[in-house]
Design a protein around this motif. Structure first.
Motif, mmCIF file in Angstrom:
data_model
loop_
_atom_site.group_PDB
_atom_site.id
_atom_site.type_symbol
_atom_site.label_atom_id
_atom_site.label_comp_id
_atom_site.label_asym_id
_atom_site.label_seq_id
_atom_site.Cartn_x
_atom_site.Cartn_y
_atom_site.Cartn_z
ATOM 1 N N TYR A 210 0.837 -1.208 0.000
ATOM 2 C CA TYR A 210 0.000 0.000 0.000
ATOM 3 C C TYR A 210 0.874 1.261 0.000
ATOM 4 C CZ TYR A 210 -3.043 3.693 1.818
ATOM 5 O OH TYR A 210 -3.717 4.869 1.995
ATOM 6 N N ALA A 211 1.892 1.254 0.859
ATOM 7 C CA ALA A 211 2.773 2.421 0.952
ATOM 8 C C ALA A 211 3.524 2.657 -0.357
ATOM 9 C CB ALA A 211 3.758 2.232 2.108
ATOM 10 N N LEU A 212 3.918 1.581 -1.032
ATOM 11 C CA LEU A 212 4.600 1.722 -2.317
ATOM 12 C C LEU A 212 3.676 2.335 -3.366
ATOM 13 C CD1 LEU A 212 6.629 -1.605 -2.669
ATOM 14 C CD2 LEU A 212 7.578 0.694 -2.566
ATOM 15 N N VAL A 213 2.461 1.807 -3.422
ATOM 16 C CA VAL A 213 1.513 2.276 -4.442
ATOM 17 C C VAL A 213 1.117 3.730 -4.207
ATOM 18 C CG1 VAL A 213 -0.802 1.926 -5.391
ATOM 19 C CG2 VAL A 213 0.655 -0.049 -4.899
ATOM 20 N N LYS A 214 0.924 4.096 -2.936
ATOM 21 C CA LYS A 214 0.461 5.442 -2.600
ATOM 22 C C LYS A 214 1.605 6.446 -2.444
ATOM 23 C CE LYS A 214 -3.984 4.755 -2.394
ATOM 24 N NZ LYS A 214 -4.931 5.478 -3.282
ATOM 25 N N GLY A 215 2.827 5.971 -2.335
ATOM 26 C CA GLY A 215 3.953 6.856 -2.082
ATOM 27 C C GLY A 215 4.361 7.677 -3.288
ATOM 28 N N LYS A 216 5.282 8.589 -3.051
ATOM 29 C CA LYS A 216 5.753 9.488 -4.102
ATOM 30 C C LYS A 216 6.863 8.866 -4.956
ATOM 31 C CE LYS A 216 4.676 13.630 -1.381
ATOM 32 N NZ LYS A 216 5.219 14.866 -0.761
ATOM 33 N N GLN A 217 7.536 7.842 -4.412
ATOM 34 C CA GLN A 217 8.657 7.230 -5.140
ATOM 35 C C GLN A 217 8.127 6.171 -6.117
ATOM 36 O OE1 GLN A 217 11.751 8.285 -4.857
ATOM 37 N NE2 GLN A 217 11.279 9.753 -3.224
ATOM 38 N N LYS A 218 7.534 6.626 -7.195
ATOM 39 C CA LYS A 218 6.892 5.713 -8.141
ATOM 40 C C LYS A 218 7.887 4.773 -8.814
ATOM 41 C CE LYS A 218 2.819 7.393 -7.416
ATOM 42 N NZ LYS A 218 1.849 6.597 -6.624
ATOM 43 N N THR A 219 9.083 5.279 -9.111
ATOM 44 C CA THR A 219 10.092 4.421 -9.752
ATOM 45 C C THR A 219 10.518 3.300 -8.816
ATOM 46 O OG1 THR A 219 10.893 6.298 -11.045
ATOM 47 C CG2 THR A 219 12.329 4.386 -10.877
ATOM 48 N N THR A 220 10.746 3.642 -7.561
ATOM 49 C CA THR A 220 11.103 2.623 -6.568
ATOM 50 C C THR A 220 10.005 1.585 -6.449
ATOM 51 O OG1 THR A 220 12.395 4.238 -5.307
ATOM 52 C CG2 THR A 220 11.721 2.239 -4.152
ATOM 53 N N ALA A 221 8.762 2.058 -6.430
ATOM 54 C CA ALA A 221 7.622 1.141 -6.328
ATOM 55 C C ALA A 221 7.578 0.191 -7.522
ATOM 56 C CB ALA A 221 6.325 1.930 -6.228
ATOM 57 N N LEU A 222 7.814 0.730 -8.717
ATOM 58 C CA LEU A 222 7.775 -0.104 -9.920
ATOM 59 C C LEU A 222 8.893 -1.148 -9.913
ATOM 60 C CD1 LEU A 222 6.927 2.538 -12.657
ATOM 61 C CD2 LEU A 222 5.513 0.612 -11.955
ATOM 62 N N VAL A 223 10.086 -0.753 -9.473
ATOM 63 C CA VAL A 223 11.207 -1.695 -9.430
ATOM 64 C C VAL A 223 10.901 -2.845 -8.476
ATOM 65 C CG1 VAL A 223 13.609 -2.012 -8.738
ATOM 66 C CG2 VAL A 223 12.959 -0.030 -10.104
ATOM 67 N N LEU A 224 10.481 -2.517 -7.251
ATOM 68 C CA LEU A 224 10.234 -3.544 -6.248
ATOM 69 C C LEU A 224 9.067 -4.447 -6.628
ATOM 70 C CD1 LEU A 224 10.804 -1.669 -2.866
ATOM 71 C CD2 LEU A 224 12.094 -3.615 -3.746
ATOM 72 N N LEU A 225 7.959 -3.840 -7.036
ATOM 73 C CA LEU A 225 6.786 -4.646 -7.385
ATOM 74 C C LEU A 225 7.022 -5.441 -8.663
ATOM 75 C CD1 LEU A 225 3.923 -2.128 -6.514
ATOM 76 C CD2 LEU A 225 4.695 -4.103 -5.197
ATOM 77 N N GLY A 226 7.729 -4.850 -9.631
ATOM 78 C CA GLY A 226 8.053 -5.590 -10.849
ATOM 79 C C GLY A 226 8.931 -6.783 -10.566
ATOM 80 N N TRP A 227 9.947 -6.576 -9.754
ATOM 81 C CA TRP A 227 10.845 -7.663 -9.341
ATOM 82 C C TRP A 227 10.054 -8.738 -8.583
ATOM 83 C CZ3 TRP A 227 15.683 -6.335 -5.842
ATOM 84 C CH2 TRP A 227 16.448 -7.495 -5.641
ATOM 85 N N PHE A 228 9.204 -8.312 -7.672
ATOM 86 C CA PHE A 228 8.382 -9.217 -6.864
ATOM 87 C C PHE A 228 7.470 -10.075 -7.744
ATOM 88 C CE2 PHE A 228 4.454 -9.875 -4.290
ATOM 89 C CZ PHE A 228 4.989 -10.655 -3.280
ATOM 90 N N LEU A 229 6.927 -9.493 -8.799
ATOM 91 C CA LEU A 229 5.972 -10.191 -9.653
ATOM 92 C C LEU A 229 6.646 -10.989 -10.773
ATOM 93 C CD1 LEU A 229 3.267 -7.382 -9.940
ATOM 94 C CD2 LEU A 229 3.151 -9.466 -8.553
#
Length: 428
Positions: A210-229
């Motif tokens: 939730y914090a990744l999706v709602k946070g301001k660091q969109k690139t970080t969120a994409l890297v982590l979630l992309g790697w996770f998936l």
């Protein structure tokens, strides 16, 4: 700084993780591949400040391809994902990107002949779902049964069936039982009583997402979630799912996301300050320590006894006995039944047998796919043979429940739990 706090918490969560503890205690090549994969992602991100680190990143990814089969698929997927995500960065640093690409081609070229060979394709053909003829047979039967029209061929097309099978296997890796309750069904990869992650991590993992999706660091969120998936995709192409080892390159992401969730929760404030007065950090540490204690008790007290057979713990004792037993020393041939794994490996390892001597004395046969069966080396034979073919004075090692007339029983070999695994016989 908050980023240092996040890094320390993520490191602690990873260090305590059952997934990490279980698999890091064994010499799986997948462990090295996961480390190299992590290095590849890290140096790619670090190249945004130091562009020449792109080469280090690519070398790490190529090394994973040489290390573990699953990364032959995952490494290209991650590289493409990162390249698309950071295309502007790569375009801005054309020189470094071009040199990196050339280095990658040079490093991967020696592997290409192997990947194209029957030996290189062997493991893929053994485990992948796309070699399952049952799906093709079912597809053809349904098309024929429904008249064989265009619509029927589309509805029952084998590719749709394979896609459905792939998606099922992919989402197997996100099952609650697999992640938080019991782990991998293979006892070598899980104690069967604790998941890959602690149950206490579930709320923090969800809050972290939730914090990744709602946070301001969109690139970080994409890297982590992309790697996770992306990480479970190679495992999803195999028949046995979910699989903790084939998806091990996913292992750094849950601790990072959980740590983010922990930091987010610790940073919450209530209107009247009552939440701030609660010892949330101490409570969370206590819950993690309780989870760790439960896992450690299960891992050290019960798991070794209940699943000793999975680790073939009788082989060291067997090799040691045969090395020092007078009857075994005078026997011309020692025959060992090959019923439990590949016994020759244990005799080579625990006898510290010289590789050159093994190569000069080995008796083996191979097939067109490059698989070899070792029948023996030196005085050792690894075959199940009729009792009458064993010569007088020779030693025959059989499974504990087997018995033969005309033999003298020398001893039983037990595993670490005291269960008899082998019986050592000598022909009268």
């Amino acid at each position: 700084p908050k980023k240092h706090q996040l890094a320390l918490i993520a490191s602690g969560v990873l260090a305590l993780s059952p997934w990490h503890i279980q698999l890091s205690r064994v010499a799986f090549e997948a462990n090295l591949a996961a480390t190299l994969n992590l290095a590849g992602v890290y140096f790619f991100l670090a190249s945004r400040r130091h562009p020449w680190l792109l080469i280090v990143s690519l070398v790490s990814f190529v090394a994973t391809v040489y290390t573990f089969n699953a990364n032959r698929l995952l490494a290209p997927l991650l590289l493409i994902f990162l390249a698309v995500l950071f295309f502007k960065h790569l375009w801005h640093h054309k020189k470094q990107s071009l040199v990196t690409a050339l280095v990658g081609v040079l490093l991967i070229l020696p592997l290409v002949p192997h990947l194209r060979s029957p030996e290189g394709k062997l493991r893929w053909h053994e485990v992948n779902i796309f070699s399952n003829l049952d799906i093709i047979i079912t597809s053809n039967e349904r098309i024929e049964r429904d008249g064989g029209g265009v619509v029927t061929r589309i509805i029952h097309h084998r590719y749709l069936s394979f896609t459905k099978e792939f998606l099922k296997h992919y989402f197997d890796h996100f099952q609650g039982r697999f992640l938080f309750l019991a782990g991998d069904g293979n006892p070598r990869l899980s104690t069967q009583n604790v998941g890959l992650l602690y149950l206490i991590e579930l709320p923090f993992l969800l809050v972290g997402i939730y914090a990744l999706v709602k946070g301001k660091q969109k690139t970080t969120a994409l890297v982590l979630l992309g790697w996770f998936l992306l990480a479970p995709i190679p495992a999803a192409t195999a028949r046995e799912t979910p699989h903790a080892l084939r998806s091990i390159s996913q292992i750094p992401t849950p601790p990072i996301i959980s740590a983010l969730g922990l930091v987010y929760l610790l940073g919450l404030r209530s209107p009247r300050g009552w939440l701030d007065r609660l010892p949330r950090g101490g409570v969370l540490v206590a819950l993690y320590l309780l989870s760790l204690a439960y896992f450690q008790i299960d891992y050290y007290r019960y798991y070794p006894k209940e699943y000793a057979g999975e680790w073939l713990t009788a082989y060291p004792k067997l090799v040691e006995y045969l090395r020092h037993n007078p009857q075994a020393q005078t026997a011309q041939t020692i025959t060992v039944v090959p019923d439990l794994n590949r016994p020759y490996i244990y005799f080579l390892f625990y006898n510290a047998y010289p590789p050159a001597d093994f190569v000069s004395s080995v008796d083996r046969t191979g097939d067109a796919l490059g698989l070899f069966t070792v029948h023996g080396f030196s005085k050792y034979r690894f075959e199940r043979v009729p009792a009458e073919e064993i010569k007088s004075g020779d030693v025959y090692v059989v499974k504990a429940q087997d018995s033969y007339s005309g033999f003298q029983k020398l001893t039983d070999i037990e595993d670490i739990t005291g269960k008899p695994i082998f019986t050592v016989l000598q022909k009268s």
